[in-house]
Motif scaffolding. Structure first.
Motif, PDB file in Angstrom:
ATOM      1  N   UNK A 159       1.044  -1.061   0.033  1.00  0.00           N
ATOM      2  CA  UNK A 159       0.007   0.041   0.168  1.00  0.00           C
ATOM      3  C   UNK A 159       0.816   1.498  -0.029  1.00  0.00           C
ATOM      4  N   UNK A 160       1.845   1.259   0.930  1.00  0.00           N
ATOM      5  CA  UNK A 160       2.775   2.422   0.945  1.00  0.00           C
ATOM      6  C   UNK A 160       3.533   2.564  -0.293  1.00  0.00           C
ATOM      7  N   UNK A 161       4.000   1.712  -1.038  1.00  0.00           N
ATOM      8  CA  UNK A 161       4.821   1.474  -2.380  1.00  0.00           C
ATOM      9  C   UNK A 161       3.758   2.110  -3.266  1.00  0.00           C
ATOM     10  N   UNK A 162       2.405   1.761  -3.424  1.00  0.00           N
ATOM     11  CA  UNK A 162       1.696   2.252  -4.530  1.00  0.00           C
ATOM     12  C   UNK A 162       1.481   3.944  -4.246  1.00  0.00           C
ATOM     13  N   UNK A 194      -7.419  12.085 -13.970  1.00  0.00           N
ATOM     14  CA  UNK A 194      -8.277  11.657 -12.872  1.00  0.00           C
ATOM     15  C   UNK A 194      -7.400  10.781 -11.815  1.00  0.00           C
ATOM     16  N   UNK A 195      -7.980  10.803 -10.620  1.00  0.00           N
ATOM     17  CA  UNK A 195      -6.964  10.000  -9.651  1.00  0.00           C
ATOM     18  C   UNK A 195      -7.140   8.428  -9.926  1.00  0.00           C
ATOM     19  N   UNK A 196      -8.143   7.940 -10.732  1.00  0.00           N
ATOM     20  CA  UNK A 196      -8.279   6.676 -11.095  1.00  0.00           C
ATOM     21  C   UNK A 196      -7.303   6.181 -12.220  1.00  0.00           C
ATOM     22  N   UNK A 218      -4.376   3.698 -12.465  1.00  0.00           N
ATOM     23  CA  UNK A 218      -4.197   2.707 -13.555  1.00  0.00           C
ATOM     24  C   UNK A 218      -2.720   2.751 -14.237  1.00  0.00           C
ATOM     25  N   UNK A 219      -2.444   4.046 -14.066  1.00  0.00           N
ATOM     26  CA  UNK A 219      -1.066   3.967 -14.593  1.00  0.00           C
ATOM     27  C   UNK A 219       0.013   3.185 -13.868  1.00  0.00           C
ATOM     28  N   UNK A 220       0.080   3.596 -12.442  1.00  0.00           N
ATOM     29  CA  UNK A 220       1.033   2.772 -11.661  1.00  0.00           C
ATOM     30  C   UNK A 220       0.994   1.150 -11.809  1.00  0.00           C
ATOM     31  N   UNK A 221      -0.363   0.794 -11.986  1.00  0.00           N
ATOM     32  CA  UNK A 221      -0.483  -0.585 -12.086  1.00  0.00           C
ATOM     33  C   UNK A 221      -0.124  -1.201 -13.601  1.00  0.00           C
ATOM     34  N   UNK A 222      -0.599  -0.117 -14.471  1.00  0.00           N
ATOM     35  CA  UNK A 222      -0.192  -0.858 -15.885  1.00  0.00           C
ATOM     36  C   UNK A 222       1.193  -0.724 -16.263  1.00  0.00           C
TER      37      UNK A 222
END
Length: 277
Positions: A192-195, A212-214, A218-222
């Motif tokens: 969670x902290x890393x994200x 937008x925040x989402x 999404x960019x972080x996970x993609x």
């Protein structure tokens, strides 16, 4: 082959703080954008380490003592031939103690990032713009009014807070399970902290495009596994007391570099380049 490429992406992401140092070496004028944020971090760091770290250390000792007593009581109730498990219990106790101490340093560094990035935003924004122009030859900024800009910044912080609390409550519930639950909660807390850390350090170029925040999340996970390598190295850099006063601006700069190299080429054309007049 896919696993090899995946691992390479993780390592590549982890190298961005070193890569940005090379850019600073070639462009000395960029160091001027680091001075004020570092001074801001010094004042925030003094307050955090003087208060939170001392209080947190007391809590770590309390949790460790409780776990140690629980393990000793559990082993005392076992048959004599299982007494060798006492050695195992000592190892588990040491491991949990180590994880809790690292967690305390992560939390302190994480809070330093939250306040430091927020208060140093004007200077970090200029640094990010300069880096993006050096890397790509142009700057893409969607202009909005001052009030809307402040509103977006507040909403971004609130949404991070909601994300942290909602996931944090679930992780806290895992602590009901002694030993294993605490370990799982600690690992989940690091993820969670890393994200959130990755969101913070990538936010300057993303916010210039008013995403937008989402979409940012999404960019972080993609961008995995490169974003995982990047965020974990940044977490390590912000965890070391005093050193993190300097490494936070470095991580902000490396986030812009990461964006230019690994995120910008994948963005839709309308977001990747400024509109022509």
């Amino acid at each position: 082959m896919l696993r090899l490429l995946s691992g390479f992406g993780f390592v590549t992401g982890a190298t961005y703080p070193l890569r940005v140092l090379a850019v600073f070496r070639r462009t000395p004028r960029l160091w001027g954008y680091m001075i004020t944020p570092i001074l801001v971090n010094v004042f925030i760091g003094i307050a955090l380490y003087a208060g939170l770290l001392v209080l947190g250390w007391q809590q770590v000792e309390s949790i460790t003592l409780s776990l140690s007593q629980w393990l000793n009581n559990a082993i005392a109730s076992l048959p004599p031939w299982l007494s060798f498990l006492g050695v195992l219990a000592t190892g588990i106790n040491w491991l949990l103690d180590f994880i809790l101490v690292i967690g305390l340093l992560l939390i302190t560094g994480f809070l330093l990032v939250q306040f430091g990035v927020l208060l140093g935003a004007p200077w970090y924004g200029q640094l990010s713009e300069q880096l993006e122009e050096i890397r790509t030859g142009q700057i893409h900024t969607v202009e909005v009014g001052f009030i809307q800009d402040i509103g977006r910044a507040i909403l971004f912080e609130l949404k991070k807070l909601v994300l942290g609390i909602s996931v944090g409550v679930l992780l806290l519930m895992l602590n009901i399970l002694p030993g294993i639950g605490t370990l799982a909660a600690a690992i989940g807390g690091i993820i969670l902290t890393a994200t959130i850390t990755c969101l913070d350090f990538l936010d300057a170029p993303l916010e210039r495009r008013r995403l937008r925040f989402r979409y940012k999340l999404g960019i972080v996970f993609n961008s995995l596994p490169a974003s995982a390598g990047f965020s974990l190295v940044c977490m390590a850099l912000i965890t070391v007391p005093l050193v993190n006063l300097v490494t936070i601006p470095l991580c902000v700069a490396s986030g812009t570099l990461f964006f230019c190299d690994r995120v910008l080429p994948k963005l839709p054309q309308s977001l990747a380049k400024p509109k022509s007049d």
